[in-house]
Scaffold this active site. Sequence first.
Site, short mmCIF file in Angstrom:
data_model
loop_
_atom_site.label_atom_id
_atom_site.label_comp_id
_atom_site.label_asym_id
_atom_site.label_seq_id
_atom_site.Cartn_x
_atom_site.Cartn_y
_atom_site.Cartn_z
N SER A 96 0.83 -1.20 0.00
CA SER A 96 0.00 0.00 0.00
C SER A 96 0.88 1.26 0.00
O SER A 96 1.67 1.44 -0.92
CB SER A 96 -0.97 -0.06 1.18
OG SER A 96 -2.06 0.80 0.99
N HIS A 148 -7.40 -6.15 0.64
CA HIS A 148 -6.21 -5.29 0.62
C HIS A 148 -5.10 -5.82 1.53
O HIS A 148 -3.93 -5.62 1.26
CB HIS A 148 -6.64 -3.88 1.05
CG HIS A 148 -5.57 -2.85 0.89
ND1 HIS A 148 -4.89 -2.65 -0.30
CD2 HIS A 148 -5.05 -1.94 1.77
CE1 HIS A 148 -4.00 -1.67 -0.14
NE2 HIS A 148 -4.09 -1.22 1.10
#
Length: 256
Positions: free
Chosen positions: A86, A236
Amino acid sequence: MPLLHSKILGEGLPFLILHGFLGMLDNWKTIGTQYAAAGWQVHLIDQRNHGKSFHSEVFNYEVMAEDLREYMAHYKLLSAVVLGHSMGGKAAMEFACKYPNFIEKLIVVDIAPKFYPPHHQAIIDALNTLNFDKIHSRAEAEEMLGKQIKEVATRQFLLKNLYWIDADQLGFRFNLKVLSHKMEEVGENIGSTANYPGPTLFIKGDHSEYITEADMSEIQRHFPQAVLETVDHAGHWVHAENPKQFFEKTMAFLKS
């Protein structure tokens, strides 16, 4: 420049791991231990304004890449595998494009080289409501946070950052004040002409929308050797939600 805080596991070729926004090196300890057992010297790193690393008013991918360069110079690392998740993936991309000779292989976890609109505002707002003059236990902090953040996993992730500043004062390790104001920096892209020609793995969760098929042309413009792998039954938090498959796919890339 202050040095980034890290935890070093194992011996072998250096392998640097960068966590995401509001995270810390401990988020990667389990899988980092596996890489160390497989023969790597794993550096779990706290990025600036996160974990036990230094706090700074300056927060963008350019300085985060420089932090990594300073870190490698300090430990006399001539080259390394770099993995970033990320926000950490964006920092890793920036570093790879700026210092390609210092990278053996690049692994980018669930993020693309594109602009992302700010989408952490609700979390930042919830964190800013916690008053540690009135909260005196982790349970109280969780109860307060639970009023605004319903997902248990998200709360637990955030509360990993709680620590005792002294005997009766709780606080967060991350620099909430600066991160609240610099949140838009997290969504920023790497430079438009930035390029890293070396071996690159992008890896995404099949339930995540952070990387789409439409992003592949942009990914390969910046990273011409890039391949994309998808991990099943994961969002995620790919490495936490399906660690077995994540480890297998990254190891296959590292050995290729």
